[in-house]
Design a protein around this motif. Structure first.
Motif, PDB file in Angstrom:
ATOM      1  N   THR A  14      22.675 -40.389 -12.283  1.00  0.00           N
ATOM      2  CA  THR A  14      23.155 -40.810 -10.955  1.00  0.00           C
ATOM      3  C   THR A  14      24.440 -40.084 -10.580  1.00  0.00           C
ATOM      4  O   THR A  14      24.809 -40.064  -9.399  1.00  0.00           O
ATOM      5  CB  THR A  14      23.388 -42.328 -10.921  1.00  0.00           C
ATOM      6  N   VAL A  37      22.081 -48.507  -6.161  1.00  0.00           N
ATOM      7  CA  VAL A  37      22.214 -47.329  -7.007  1.00  0.00           C
ATOM      8  C   VAL A  37      23.437 -46.521  -6.594  1.00  0.00           C
ATOM      9  O   VAL A  37      24.177 -45.996  -7.433  1.00  0.00           O
ATOM     10  CB  VAL A  37      20.943 -46.458  -6.936  1.00  0.00           C
ATOM     11  N   PHE A  82      18.160 -41.420 -13.409  1.00  0.00           N
ATOM     12  CA  PHE A  82      17.468 -41.808 -12.188  1.00  0.00           C
ATOM     13  C   PHE A  82      16.189 -40.995 -12.038  1.00  0.00           C
ATOM     14  O   PHE A  82      16.173 -39.788 -12.270  1.00  0.00           O
ATOM     15  CB  PHE A  82      18.412 -41.561 -11.011  1.00  0.00           C
ATOM     16  N   LEU A  85      18.281 -46.365  -1.689  1.00  0.00           N
ATOM     17  CA  LEU A  85      19.103 -46.345  -2.887  1.00  0.00           C
ATOM     18  C   LEU A  85      20.386 -47.139  -2.683  1.00  0.00           C
ATOM     19  O   LEU A  85      20.905 -47.762  -3.623  1.00  0.00           O
ATOM     20  CB  LEU A  85      19.422 -44.902  -3.274  1.00  0.00           C
ATOM     21  N   ALA A 112      27.919 -43.052  -7.221  1.00  0.00           N
ATOM     22  CA  ALA A 112      26.989 -43.859  -8.000  1.00  0.00           C
ATOM     23  C   ALA A 112      27.629 -45.195  -8.353  1.00  0.00           C
ATOM     24  O   ALA A 112      28.775 -45.235  -8.812  1.00  0.00           O
ATOM     25  CB  ALA A 112      26.588 -43.115  -9.266  1.00  0.00           C
TER      26      ALA A 112
END
Length: 501
Positions: free
Chosen positions: A218, A161, A207, A156, A201
């Motif tokens: 997020t 992300v 997500f 991630l 985030a």
């Protein structure tokens, strides 16, 4: 004891971890293993004090489980509800103390430890086990989806992300620097890090790790506090990015879940074996490591209530409400016009007007009950195993901790979801979006869940026959999973067979 071997059980020092680890320990003892259960010193003393009176703490637990303790690296004045601080201290100090404990046990003639069944959050201890030629198994106490997201944290970060440790300020050199910003948010005061710390985030979006898994903003990742802020010390998120390595050191990973509950997660991570819903014994008589003394009134009071009439309310071991939110919650329960059983820990709120509380308790005394803790002989206060199975309980107003979630599912009780932080938002998504066995409260513009909102959601849940039917179907599925040829039962036997090698 002539058994299958000596297992060292090591949970993270929090009530929501200790209870399922103790339940697992009882099950392992039933299958012929000798267990040494290791708590940190602060919680070891609480567990001993809360055990039913017998000829000593270990005797009260029954044959086969030995209690041991090690320091956590914190002082007596440190706040052990600060997850980041506890995680950081344990990661740095527990491994060396665990190695010392193992040496001391062997020096006194105890059997050599064959397996460490450890918490992934204490994965820094897995290398100690390997060094001492002890095999490693991991027991994950939250949802498998939570573990899947944490194992995916490096990915991630790579995908942009969330951010990583590289975003941290270079001038952060001491622990005190990490704890100098307070964020006021609805009904909770969060102690958090600077905005440059890791785990935030990068994009505000919904997500989903894989199809069939819960969707999540997020801003509500499992390491966040509900405001989109990582919980506590950046060491917590740094530890999470090491879960992949810890996972590689374990020969097996088991979790307190079932196949039907997390289909998408187990398809993505087939090596995670669900063995739940866990419970210590069918009669719920074995102590499971509670931290507070027992209140024995719960079941007797429930016995006097009509079928499916009671609203059960419990928020776990960590939630703390400010006085305004506490009063709205109390008045909301009163507005439902239904009897309620409410577990209110001694530290659940700070600064509440005592005269107001006394007047409220007097008003509801004829129809409802407020307890500081429920008797373990009759109820698990964080998941309410017997309370939730009681004919009088109609719904569960819950913080959505995973233990509570699994026990609610196992007993077919609809939920009113009121998550507090971390993985509880993920569990809420399971309950409301995937399984559809409950509804969630919605805060008002100023962040308060009003009394009218709570009353409305309780009424909606209790009036929704589809929610009740889905809850019943999930109850049936969860109970099938732990019997005979059920998937969780078969996974548990595989686990026992591995530990027996």
């Amino acid at each position: 004891m002539d058994g299958k071997g000596h297992i060292l059980v090591l949970p993270f020092p929090a009530q929501g971890h200790v209870i399922p680890f103790m339940e697992l320990s009882h099950r392992l003892v039933d299958h012929g293993f000798e267990v040494t259960f290791v708590n940190t010193e602060a919680y070891h003393s609480l567990v001993l004090a809360a055990l039913p009176q017998a000829s000593g703490g270990e005797t009260a637990l029954g044959v086969g489980i030995h209690l041991a303790s090690i320091p956590d690296g914190l002082t007596g004045d440190d706040d052990r509800k600060d997850i980041g601080k506890v995680t950081d201290a344990c990661s740095r100090h527990v491994p060396q103390h665990l190695e010392r404990l193992i040496a001391e046990m062997e020096a006194t003639g105890r059997p050599k430890v064959k397996w460490l069944v450890g918490d992934m959050v204490l994965g820094s201890c897995f290398e100690v086990a390997k060094k001492l030629d002890i095999r490693v198994a991991t027991f994950w106490t939250a949802s498998a989806a939570c573990l899947a997201i944490m194992l995916s944290a490096p990915k991630l970060v790579d995908e942009g992300v969330i951010n990583d440790m590289g975003k941290c300020r270079s001038d952060m050199q001491s622990d005190d620097t990490f704890h100098d910003l307070f964020v006021e948010y609805p009904y909770i005061t969060f102690l958090t890090t600077r905005t440059e710390a890791a785990g935030w985030a990068e994009r505000d979006e919904t997500f989903e790790l894989a199809p069939g898994m819960p969707t999540l903003p997020t801003s509500q990742m499992p390491w966040m506090d509900g405001t989109g802020t990582p919980v506590g010390h950046p060491a917590l998120f740094e530890l999470i990015t090491r879960f992949e390595k810890f996972n590689s050191l374990a020969e097996v990973v088991v979790c307190n879940s079932l196949d039907e509950a997390e289909v998408g997660t187990f398809k993505l991570f087939p090596d995670i074996l669900p063995i739940g819903p866990l419970f210590a014994d069918g009669e719920f008589r074995k102590p499971v490591g509670n931290f507070l003394p027992e209140d024995e009134r719960c079941i007797k009071w429930l016995d006097a209530q009509p079928n499916r009439s009671v609203v059960y309310v419990a928020f776990g071991s960590m939630a703390i409400f400010d006085p305004r939110q506490f009063e709205e919650l109390a008045q909301g329960l009163e507005l439902t016009g239904r009897p309620f059983l409410w577990v209110v820990r001694p530290d659940f709120t700070v600064g509440l007007n005592k005269a107001w509380l006394a007047e409220f308790q007097q008003r509801v005394a004829g129809t409802s009950i407020i307890v500081s803790w429920c008797s373990q002989q009759q109820v698990d206060p964080y998941g309410a195993a017997n309370v939730l199975a009681h004919r009088a309980v109609a719904c569960f107003v819950s913080h959505c901790g995973w233990n509570s979630t699994m026990e609610g599912v196992r007993n077919g009780v609809p939920f009113v979801c009121w998550p507090y932080f971390c993985d509880q938002y993920l569990d809420r998504s399971y309950i409301t979006n995937v399984w559809r066995v409950g509804l969630a409260v919605s805060p008002s513009a100023d962040g308060i869940v009003t009394k009218e909102e709570l009353r409305s959601k309780v009424e909606q849940v209790l009036g929704d026959d589809d929610i009740k039917e889905r809850a019943r179907l999930f109850m049936d599925a969860s109970r099938r999973s732990i019997r005979g040829s059920g998937s969780s039962f078969e996974n548990f036997i595989k686990f026992v067979d591995l530990l027996s090698e």
